[in-house]
Scaffold this motif. Sequence first.
Motif, PDB file in Angstrom:
ATOM      1  N   ASP A   1      -9.886   1.685   6.167  1.00 54.70           N
ATOM      2  CA  ASP A   1     -11.029   1.774   5.262  1.00 54.70           C
ATOM      3  C   ASP A   1     -11.456   0.372   4.813  1.00 54.70           C
ATOM      4  OD1 ASP A   1     -12.948   3.118   3.523  1.00 54.70           O
ATOM      5  OD2 ASP A   1     -11.611   2.553   1.874  1.00 54.70           O
ATOM      6  N   GLN A   2     -10.500  -0.450   4.457  1.00 55.46           N
ATOM      7  CA  GLN A   2     -10.821  -1.820   4.047  1.00 55.46           C
ATOM      8  C   GLN A   2     -11.433  -2.602   5.208  1.00 55.46           C
ATOM      9  OE1 GLN A   2      -7.739  -3.971   2.062  1.00 55.46           O
ATOM     10  NE2 GLN A   2      -7.710  -2.576   0.307  1.00 55.46           N
ATOM     11  N   LEU A  33       0.847   4.053  -2.897  1.00 53.20           N
ATOM     12  CA  LEU A  33       0.660   5.481  -2.629  1.00 53.20           C
ATOM     13  C   LEU A  33       1.846   6.302  -3.139  1.00 53.20           C
ATOM     14  CD1 LEU A  33      -0.865   5.204   0.937  1.00 53.20           C
ATOM     15  CD2 LEU A  33      -2.033   6.061  -1.112  1.00 53.20           C
ATOM     16  N   TRP A  35       0.835  -1.211   0.000  1.00 51.93           N
ATOM     17  CA  TRP A  35       0.000   0.000   0.000  1.00 51.93           C
ATOM     18  C   TRP A  35       0.868   1.259   0.000  1.00 51.93           C
ATOM     19  CZ3 TRP A  35      -3.486  -2.314   4.291  1.00 51.93           C
ATOM     20  CH2 TRP A  35      -4.471  -3.120   3.718  1.00 51.93           C
ATOM     21  N   MET A  67      -5.912   3.553   4.530  1.00 51.71           N
ATOM     22  CA  MET A  67      -6.391   2.584   3.527  1.00 51.71           C
ATOM     23  C   MET A  67      -6.749   1.259   4.199  1.00 51.71           C
ATOM     24  SD  MET A  67      -3.816   3.132   0.266  1.00 51.71           S
ATOM     25  CE  MET A  67      -4.451   1.731  -0.638  1.00 51.71           C
TER      26      MET A  67
END
Length: 123
Positions: A61-62, A39, A35, A58
Amino acid sequence: MAQVNVTINGRSFRMACDDGEEKRLEGLAQRFDGWINELRGAFGEIGDQRLTVMAGIMATDQLVEMERKLARLEEELTTVKQEREAVRAGRQSSEQSVVAAVEEAAEKIEALAQGLSKSLKSG
């Protein structure tokens, strides 16, 4: 307790984990590092701390999305279980109705048979 070296954002970290969890921790670290690299590819060099925070967001969020999906699936499962119970109850009620109808028909047949038997004897 086991220890594992993982690399995140080009830096090596020694981390402790339960015995047998080494591969899992390495996989999690690789995913998180992926990730960060994703990014970095999208935003360029914006600072290690910012990349790490964004990757953490991230991941969170997942996690939140998976929690929503899990809650929705649990609701669906509850609904399916309730529907299954309703079908079971309906089937049981239907079976009882069929049994009652068969018993009633059997009684009528028996009465007819007795009536015929009496008619044949007296005739």
